[in-house]
Design a protein around this motif. Structure first.
Motif, mmCIF file in Angstrom:
data_model
loop_
_atom_site.group_PDB
_atom_site.id
_atom_site.type_symbol
_atom_site.label_atom_id
_atom_site.label_comp_id
_atom_site.label_asym_id
_atom_site.label_seq_id
_atom_site.Cartn_x
_atom_site.Cartn_y
_atom_site.Cartn_z
ATOM 1 N N SER A 165 -6.338 13.226 -2.339
ATOM 2 C CA SER A 165 -6.994 12.407 -1.455
ATOM 3 C C SER A 165 -8.089 13.189 -0.669
ATOM 4 O O SER A 165 -8.273 14.341 -1.057
ATOM 5 C CB SER A 165 -6.042 12.030 -0.387
ATOM 6 N N HIS A 166 -8.939 12.631 0.300
ATOM 7 C CA HIS A 166 -9.975 13.302 0.963
ATOM 8 C C HIS A 166 -9.298 14.389 1.892
ATOM 9 O O HIS A 166 -9.951 15.493 1.970
ATOM 10 C CB HIS A 166 -10.385 12.417 2.023
ATOM 11 N N VAL A 167 -8.041 14.480 2.257
ATOM 12 C CA VAL A 167 -7.476 15.650 3.090
ATOM 13 C C VAL A 167 -6.625 16.829 2.170
ATOM 14 O O VAL A 167 -6.209 17.638 2.780
ATOM 15 C CB VAL A 167 -6.483 15.299 4.167
ATOM 16 N N SER A 168 -6.672 16.605 0.781
ATOM 17 C CA SER A 168 -5.987 17.301 -0.021
ATOM 18 C C SER A 168 -6.654 18.463 -0.110
ATOM 19 O O SER A 168 -7.870 18.824 -0.374
ATOM 20 C CB SER A 168 -5.759 16.993 -1.498
ATOM 21 N N ALA A 169 -5.937 19.966 0.150
ATOM 22 C CA ALA A 169 -6.523 21.226 0.290
ATOM 23 C C ALA A 169 -7.253 21.465 -1.163
ATOM 24 O O ALA A 169 -8.121 22.171 -1.366
ATOM 25 C CB ALA A 169 -5.651 22.153 0.748
ATOM 26 N N ASP A 170 -6.437 21.323 -2.230
ATOM 27 C CA ASP A 170 -6.688 21.811 -3.479
ATOM 28 C C ASP A 170 -6.663 20.398 -4.223
ATOM 29 O O ASP A 170 -5.376 19.924 -4.641
ATOM 30 C CB ASP A 170 -5.699 22.949 -3.972
ATOM 31 N N ILE A 171 -7.695 20.135 -4.766
ATOM 32 C CA ILE A 171 -7.642 18.854 -5.481
ATOM 33 C C ILE A 171 -7.293 18.947 -6.761
ATOM 34 O O ILE A 171 -7.010 17.954 -7.851
ATOM 35 C CB ILE A 171 -8.906 18.278 -5.644
ATOM 36 N N THR A 172 -6.975 20.345 -7.378
ATOM 37 C CA THR A 172 -6.306 20.237 -8.788
ATOM 38 C C THR A 172 -4.738 20.523 -8.798
ATOM 39 O O THR A 172 -4.202 20.725 -9.702
ATOM 40 C CB THR A 172 -6.978 21.928 -9.525
ATOM 41 N N ALA A 173 -4.281 20.745 -7.433
ATOM 42 C CA ALA A 173 -3.028 20.872 -7.266
ATOM 43 C C ALA A 173 -2.053 19.751 -7.057
ATOM 44 O O ALA A 173 -2.886 18.622 -6.577
ATOM 45 C CB ALA A 173 -2.516 21.807 -6.190
ATOM 46 N N SER A 184 0.811 -1.242 0.075
ATOM 47 C CA SER A 184 -0.044 0.066 -0.006
ATOM 48 C C SER A 184 1.040 1.192 -0.046
ATOM 49 O O SER A 184 0.549 2.090 -0.863
ATOM 50 C CB SER A 184 -0.726 0.014 1.333
ATOM 51 N N ALA A 185 1.831 1.325 0.851
ATOM 52 C CA ALA A 185 2.877 2.490 1.042
ATOM 53 C C ALA A 185 3.644 2.340 -0.380
ATOM 54 O O ALA A 185 3.425 4.011 -0.996
ATOM 55 C CB ALA A 185 3.739 2.044 1.706
ATOM 56 N N VAL A 186 3.860 1.760 -1.112
ATOM 57 C CA VAL A 186 4.607 1.784 -2.520
ATOM 58 C C VAL A 186 3.614 2.414 -3.609
ATOM 59 O O VAL A 186 3.909 3.413 -4.293
ATOM 60 C CB VAL A 186 5.127 0.684 -2.973
ATOM 61 N N GLY A 187 2.219 1.916 -3.276
ATOM 62 C CA GLY A 187 1.143 2.556 -4.099
ATOM 63 C C GLY A 187 0.698 3.941 -3.812
ATOM 64 O O GLY A 187 0.612 4.920 -4.571
ATOM 65 N N VAL A 188 0.857 4.264 -2.545
ATOM 66 C CA VAL A 188 0.372 5.592 -2.343
ATOM 67 C C VAL A 188 1.472 6.662 -2.628
ATOM 68 O O VAL A 188 1.204 7.593 -3.081
ATOM 69 C CB VAL A 188 0.683 6.005 -0.383
ATOM 70 N N LEU A 189 2.971 6.148 -2.630
ATOM 71 C CA LEU A 189 4.005 7.337 -2.923
ATOM 72 C C LEU A 189 3.895 7.452 -4.508
ATOM 73 O O LEU A 189 4.003 8.549 -4.968
ATOM 74 C CB LEU A 189 5.131 6.670 -2.601
ATOM 75 N N GLU A 231 -3.922 9.685 6.079
ATOM 76 C CA GLU A 231 -5.204 9.606 5.205
ATOM 77 C C GLU A 231 -5.108 8.423 4.420
ATOM 78 O O GLU A 231 -5.962 7.430 4.098
ATOM 79 C CB GLU A 231 -5.647 10.631 4.510
ATOM 80 N N ARG A 232 -4.145 8.324 3.384
ATOM 81 C CA ARG A 232 -4.154 7.468 2.347
ATOM 82 C C ARG A 232 -3.713 6.038 2.731
ATOM 83 O O ARG A 232 -4.146 5.080 2.332
ATOM 84 C CB ARG A 232 -2.845 7.702 1.293
#
Ligand code: FES
Ligand code: FES
Length: 210
Positions: free
Chosen positions: A164-172, A150-155, A183-184
Motif C-alpha cells: 500500500s502507500h504506507v508500506s515501507a518496503d514494497i518488495t516485502a 472492503s475489510a475482507v478484501g484488505v486482508l 491506509e487500506r
C-alpha cells in the motif's frame, strides 16, 4: 433630419431577421436532442452473484451497483456518492474489492460477485460480520456493508503481499499494522465515525494486535 443613413435597417426588418435566426438555431438543437433520445443500447450480461448464476438484459450504461440493487434487488450494497468517493458500494469481484458504482455491469461479464448478502447468513455470519457486531463497528449501518466487504478484501490483499502507500518496503510482505489497515480502509467513509471500532474488528479477524 433624415436618419435613414444612420439606421439602414428598419426596426421591423430587424425583428423579422431576429426571429428567423432564432428558428435557425432551434432546429439543430431539437435535432441534437432527438439524437440523444435514441433507444439505449442493451446487452445481455451473465454474472455469478453470491454463488448463483444471474443473467440480465441491461442498458450498457448500467453500473454494477445499479444492476445489483435495481435489477437483482440485492439492496445490502449501498449507494452513497455514486462517484467512487465513499466506498459504501464496495463488493468483491473475483475475490477483489471494487467500488461497484464505478464499474459497468457489462464489464463484469462472467465474473463472480460477492455482496454482503453472500458473505454469511444470519445463522452463520462471516467472521468479519461477527467481529463488527462484537466490536460495535457501526452506528447507522449505512456504510457497514461496504466496510465489511472492503475489510475482507484488505486482508486478502495483505495475504497476497500487495503493498500500500504506507508500506515501507514494497518488495516485502506487508506487515499487518494499524497504519496499513487505516491506509487500506481509507476509501470507506463512515459518517458516524465508527472508525476505531471498525479497526478493532478487522484487527481481531486478522489475528493481530491494534
Ligand atoms: Fe460507490 Fe460511493 S457509492 S463509492
Ligand atoms: Fe453510519 Fe458508518 S455507521 S455511516
Amino acid at each position: 433630419m433624415d436618419d435613414s443613413n444612420l439606421f439602414p435597417i428598419s426596426r421591423r426588418d430587424l425583428l423579422i431577421a431576429g426571429a428567423s435566426s432564432a428558428a435557425a438555431t432551434t432546429v439543430p438543437a431539437a435535432a441534437a436532442e432527438a439524437a440523444t433520445q435514441e433507444a439505449p443500447v442493451r446487452s445481455r450480461v451473465t454474472l455469478e452473484v453470491n454463488g448463483a448464476p444471474r443473467t440480465l438484459d441491461v442498458d450498457t450504461r448500467t453500473t454494477l451497483l445499479d444492476a445489483l440493487r435495481e435489477h437483482m434487488h440485492l439492496t445490502g450494497t449501498k449507494k452513497g456518492c455514486d462517484q467512487g468517493q465513499c466506498g459504501a458500494c464496495t463488493v468483491l469481484v473475483n475475490g477483489r474489492r471494487i467500488v461497484s458504482c464505478l464499474s459497468l455491469a457489462v464489464m463484469n461479464q462472467g465474473a463472480k460477485v460477492t455482496t454482503i448478502e453472500g458473505l454469511g447468513t444470519p445463522k452463520s455470519l462471516h467472521p468479519m460480520q461477527a467481529a463488527f457486531i462484537r466490536h460495535d463497528g457501526y452506528q447507522c449501518g449505512y456504510c457497514t456493508s461496504g466496510q465489511i466487504c472492503s475489510a475482507v478484501g484488505v486482508l486478502d490483499e495483505i495475504r497476497r503481499g500487495v503493498p500500500s502507500h504506507v508500506s515501507a518496503d514494497i518488495t516485502a510482505q506487508p506487515v499487518l499494522s494499524v497504519a496499513e489497515l487505516r491506509e487500506r480502509m481509507s476509501g470507506n467513509i463512515c459518517r458516524c465515525g465508527a472508525y476505531s471500532n471498525i479497526l478493532e474488528a478487522i484487527t481481531e479477524v486478522a489475528g493481530a494486535k491494534a
